[in-house]
Design a protein around this motif. Sequence first.
Motif, PDB file in Angstrom:
ATOM      1  N   GLN A   1       0.880  -1.157   0.000  1.00  0.00           N
ATOM      2  CA  GLN A   1       0.000   0.000   0.000  1.00  0.00           C
ATOM      3  C   GLN A   1       0.929   1.221   0.000  1.00  0.00           C
ATOM      4  OE1 GLN A   1      -2.857   2.130   3.139  1.00  0.00           O
ATOM      5  NE2 GLN A   1      -3.468   0.036   2.761  1.00  0.00           N
TER       6      GLN A   1
ATOM      7  N   LEU B   1       1.716   5.060  -0.180  1.00  0.00           N
ATOM      8  CA  LEU B   1       1.236   6.409   0.110  1.00  0.00           C
ATOM      9  C   LEU B   1       2.202   7.416  -0.516  1.00  0.00           C
ATOM     10  CD1 LEU B   1      -0.447   8.249   2.418  1.00  0.00           C
ATOM     11  CD2 LEU B   1       1.810   8.174   3.493  1.00  0.00           C
TER      12      LEU B   1
ATOM     13  N   ILE C   1      -3.162  13.203  -1.239  1.00  0.00           N
ATOM     14  CA  ILE C   1      -2.477  11.912  -1.163  1.00  0.00           C
ATOM     15  C   ILE C   1      -2.855  11.060  -2.372  1.00  0.00           C
ATOM     16  CG2 ILE C   1      -2.421   9.718   0.098  1.00  0.00           C
ATOM     17  CD1 ILE C   1      -2.886  11.380   2.684  1.00  0.00           C
TER      18      ILE C   1
ATOM     19  N   TRP D   1      -2.834   0.706  -4.170  1.00  0.00           N
ATOM     20  CA  TRP D   1      -2.905  -0.638  -3.600  1.00  0.00           C
ATOM     21  C   TRP D   1      -2.462  -1.613  -4.688  1.00  0.00           C
ATOM     22  CZ3 TRP D   1      -6.873   2.958  -3.079  1.00  0.00           C
ATOM     23  CH2 TRP D   1      -7.136   3.403  -1.778  1.00  0.00           C
ATOM     24  N   ALA D   2      -1.468  -2.415  -4.405  1.00  0.00           N
ATOM     25  CA  ALA D   2      -0.909  -3.245  -5.471  1.00  0.00           C
ATOM     26  C   ALA D   2      -0.224  -4.474  -4.900  1.00  0.00           C
ATOM     27  CB  ALA D   2       0.096  -2.429  -6.294  1.00  0.00           C
TER      28      ALA D   2
ATOM     29  N   ARG E   1      -4.137  -2.907  -7.864  1.00  0.00           N
ATOM     30  CA  ARG E   1      -5.542  -3.202  -7.512  1.00  0.00           C
ATOM     31  C   ARG E   1      -6.395  -1.950  -7.673  1.00  0.00           C
ATOM     32  NH1 ARG E   1      -4.646  -8.442  -8.115  1.00  0.00           N
ATOM     33  NH2 ARG E   1      -2.970  -9.143  -6.765  1.00  0.00           N
ATOM     34  N   GLY E   2      -5.757  -0.795  -7.578  1.00  0.00           N
ATOM     35  CA  GLY E   2      -6.474   0.468  -7.743  1.00  0.00           C
ATOM     36  C   GLY E   2      -5.674   1.613  -7.148  1.00  0.00           C
ATOM     37  N   THR E   3      -6.082   2.821  -7.467  1.00  0.00           N
ATOM     38  CA  THR E   3      -5.453   4.026  -6.924  1.00  0.00           C
ATOM     39  C   THR E   3      -6.539   5.004  -6.522  1.00  0.00           C
ATOM     40  OG1 THR E   3      -5.342   5.120  -9.089  1.00  0.00           O
ATOM     41  CG2 THR E   3      -3.416   3.821  -8.421  1.00  0.00           C
ATOM     42  N   ARG E   4      -6.183   5.913  -5.640  1.00  0.00           N
ATOM     43  CA  ARG E   4      -7.110   6.950  -5.208  1.00  0.00           C
ATOM     44  C   ARG E   4      -6.294   8.199  -4.891  1.00  0.00           C
ATOM     45  NH1 ARG E   4     -12.314   7.234  -2.305  1.00  0.00           N
ATOM     46  NH2 ARG E   4     -12.763   5.310  -3.418  1.00  0.00           N
TER      47      ARG E   4
ATOM     48  N   TRP F   1      -6.767  11.572  -2.814  1.00  0.00           N
ATOM     49  CA  TRP F   1      -7.721  12.006  -1.784  1.00  0.00           C
ATOM     50  C   TRP F   1      -7.095  12.983  -0.820  1.00  0.00           C
ATOM     51  CZ3 TRP F   1      -7.767   9.388   3.377  1.00  0.00           C
ATOM     52  CH2 TRP F   1      -6.692   8.527   3.546  1.00  0.00           C
TER      53      TRP F   1
ATOM     54  N   ARG G   1      -3.883  12.413   8.715  1.00  0.00           N
ATOM     55  CA  ARG G   1      -5.122  12.851   8.082  1.00  0.00           C
ATOM     56  C   ARG G   1      -6.283  12.543   9.019  1.00  0.00           C
ATOM     57  NH1 ARG G   1      -7.228  13.310   2.547  1.00  0.00           N
ATOM     58  NH2 ARG G   1      -5.097  13.882   2.036  1.00  0.00           N
TER      59      ARG G   1
ATOM     60  N   PRO H   1     -11.699  -5.644  -7.455  1.00  0.00           N
ATOM     61  CA  PRO H   1     -10.437  -5.990  -6.793  1.00  0.00           C
ATOM     62  C   PRO H   1     -10.519  -5.858  -5.280  1.00  0.00           C
ATOM     63  CG  PRO H   1     -10.031  -4.578  -8.688  1.00  0.00           C
ATOM     64  CD  PRO H   1     -11.528  -4.611  -8.496  1.00  0.00           C
TER      65      PRO H   1
ATOM     66  N   GLN I   1      -7.876  -6.344  -1.588  1.00  0.00           N
ATOM     67  CA  GLN I   1      -6.521  -6.555  -1.053  1.00  0.00           C
ATOM     68  C   GLN I   1      -6.614  -6.744   0.461  1.00  0.00           C
ATOM     69  OE1 GLN I   1      -3.532  -3.382  -0.387  1.00  0.00           O
ATOM     70  NE2 GLN I   1      -2.201  -4.559  -1.726  1.00  0.00           N
TER      71      GLN I   1
ATOM     72  N   MET J   1      -4.333  -6.676   3.211  1.00  0.00           N
ATOM     73  CA  MET J   1      -3.000  -6.323   3.710  1.00  0.00           C
ATOM     74  C   MET J   1      -2.874  -6.838   5.132  1.00  0.00           C
ATOM     75  SD  MET J   1      -0.052  -4.788   3.584  1.00  0.00           S
ATOM     76  CE  MET J   1      -0.093  -3.770   2.096  1.00  0.00           C
TER      77      MET J   1
ATOM     78  N   LEU K   1      -9.235  -4.108   1.773  1.00  0.00           N
ATOM     79  CA  LEU K   1      -9.746  -3.190   0.755  1.00  0.00           C
ATOM     80  C   LEU K   1     -10.663  -3.963  -0.181  1.00  0.00           C
ATOM     81  CD1 LEU K   1      -8.943  -0.404  -1.021  1.00  0.00           C
ATOM     82  CD2 LEU K   1      -7.698  -2.144  -2.350  1.00  0.00           C
TER      83      LEU K   1
ATOM     84  N   TYR L   1     -13.006  -3.033  -3.548  1.00  0.00           N
ATOM     85  CA  TYR L   1     -13.678  -2.159  -4.507  1.00  0.00           C
ATOM     86  C   TYR L   1     -15.092  -2.684  -4.727  1.00  0.00           C
ATOM     87  CZ  TYR L   1      -9.807   0.847  -5.852  1.00  0.00           C
ATOM     88  OH  TYR L   1      -8.812   1.800  -5.842  1.00  0.00           O
TER      89      TYR L   1
END
Lengths: 138, 138, 138
Positions: free
Chosen positions: A93, A95, A105, A109-110, A133-136, A138, B136, C68, C70, C72, C95, C97
């Motif tokens: 994860q 950051l 930020i 997630w991968a 897996r995805g990005t955000r 925020w 945060r 997806p 995850q 962790m 996580l 989605y």
Amino acid sequence: MSNDRSADRFAVQDVMSSYACGVDERDMTMYANCFADDVEVVGFGAETVNGKKAWVEYVTGALERFGPTQHMLGPQLVTFDGNDRARCRTDVQALHYLKEPAGQILTLWATYTSDMVRTPGGWKIKRHQLTSRGTRVW
Amino acid sequence: MSNDRSADRFAVQDVMSSYACGVDERDMTMYANCFADDVEVVGFGAETVNGKKAWVEYVTGALERFGPTQHMLGPQLVTFDGNDRARCRTDVQALHYLKEPAGQILTLWATYTSDMVRTPGGWKIKRHQLTSRGTRVW
Amino acid sequence: MSNDRSADRFAVQDVMSSYACGVDERDMTMYANCFADDVEVVGFGAETVNGKKAWVEYVTGALERFGPTQHMLGPQLVTFDGNDRARCRTDVQALHYLKEPAGQILTLWATYTSDMVRTPGGWKIKRHQLTSRGTRVW
């Protein structure tokens, strides 16, 4: 040879931990030391990156967009192929504080799939693949 | 002495896991047991905190603001200095549910640098430093 | 028997890592292989789920809501009870989605308490309990 691969497990784990520490502390010597000279890196962009030198330059450039980063790693699943090869699956994860817009930020997630080889200088990543897996933001 | 430090690696890891478990389960006896009596704690506030007793009191007080917490740890980079000293680098993502305003989360992304010593009662944290990457409330 | 449980520690860790990998890669054979046939699963819903077959069906159904995922994991606190039993405490940040509404994330912060037994086929989870710290859809 004992069946206990604990020492190798920790050595392999330390390569991944050094990868995270190197990039997050901007210690690119520690980071570069994780890779074989001819490493192949897949999945970080459209193009495969070939070679440690090109890869470390790529990462160094990419980091210019970011303030603090943290690559939080999970434990690894490791499959050894003989004594000197290992495939490691590591969740990450990542950051990244953006410089623009400040305070925002980017979280990624991968999963890393890292093929390692034992060398005289220790275990090194020979092939490194990112599966997102995805990005955000925020 | 074997070069295989695997048992020590797990012992050191367990100190950090007990640190997380202790605080998140509010088991302050487990938490206190992670530290040497004369531990020095740096980076959690403007002032250094000296001694296990003062530090556990500080943490106990700080926890009053929070509902559930989770200290998610990464794997550790460990550098041994002889047989009985270790420096451990551990990433942490600390989740704190706030009591006020209820339901809001304070997330801290940080790195612990924990200097440990082997004692008759096991490995203990002798100096503990927090380096924050960011926080945060969300 | 040596006091060094490092090989068992990695074996137990690999069960949890396979649990995460299995579910996130939708490799339900790998996932099922983590459990004893008569596993008892507690805390994922109002009802206890009994048996590997019922549990894997439950999880397979639950995954239909998600894109997806995850899981962790943090490091584990492990308490061995003799040679062949272990209790493992593992923090998880899960996580997910959502498919609906698309792009939204369900995050679960929780702790697994997993009781394992050594079997001829390796360590298996005999009882698996989830303690939630909180969830957020965001």
